[in-house]
Design an enzyme around this catalytic site. Sequence first.
Site, PDB file in Angstrom:
ATOM      1  N   CYS A  65       0.906  -1.160   0.184  1.00 17.29           N
ATOM      2  CA  CYS A  65      -0.010  -0.077  -0.054  1.00 17.29           C
ATOM      3  C   CYS A  65       1.024   1.224  -0.133  1.00 17.29           C
ATOM      4  O   CYS A  65       2.248   0.889  -0.098  1.00 17.29           O
ATOM      5  CB  CYS A  65      -0.863   0.041   1.167  1.00 17.29           C
ATOM      6  SG  CYS A  65      -0.272   0.014   2.816  1.00 17.29           S
ATOM      7  N   HIS A 133      12.851 -19.455  18.778  1.00 20.58           N
ATOM      8  CA  HIS A 133      12.053 -18.663  18.498  1.00 20.58           C
ATOM      9  C   HIS A 133      10.606 -19.268  18.307  1.00 20.58           C
ATOM     10  O   HIS A 133       9.804 -18.283  18.355  1.00 20.58           O
ATOM     11  CB  HIS A 133      12.521 -17.998  17.134  1.00 20.58           C
ATOM     12  CG  HIS A 133      13.574 -17.243  16.823  1.00 20.58           C
ATOM     13  ND1 HIS A 133      14.071 -16.155  17.534  1.00 20.58           N
ATOM     14  CD2 HIS A 133      14.703 -17.709  16.265  1.00 20.58           C
ATOM     15  CE1 HIS A 133      15.537 -15.845  17.516  1.00 20.58           C
ATOM     16  NE2 HIS A 133      15.981 -16.773  16.482  1.00 20.58           N
TER      17      HIS A 133
END
Length: 143
Positions: A65, A133
């Site tokens: 965008c 993680h």
Amino acid sequence: MAAKVVIGSDHGGFALKEFAKKVLTEMGYEVEDAGPESAVSCDYPVYAAKVAAKVSDDVLGILVCGTGLGMSMAANKHKGVRAAMCTNEYMAKMARAHNNANILCLGERVIGQGLAEEIIRAYMTTEFEGERHMRRINLFDQL
């Protein structure tokens, strides 16, 4: 590594989306364009939803965008999506390596084509490091 990428934009990111499709194709990825088909004014949450619905373990997404912010906010409303708005290569690498981001968000009005290409290449070629993680990634779904 994902072999397919689903890409979408709004009117503010249309030109960079078209450029990104070329980069991804040159890199050997199958690219699915979720729209729009032109730069006519449209609503970014619609295209964020279309891309978010298609990401999986084997399919990554890219949303564009004007700033990348609206797309990242809209995409992250969808279950299982980890969308990262990145403005440099390091952010893109860390989004994949540490956060297992499955959608890259870019801002056409923030970065040029050269930097966008570097970011896309970094994002697409970095693998999730897993292990330490993974615990944190699993916590995302509990939020």
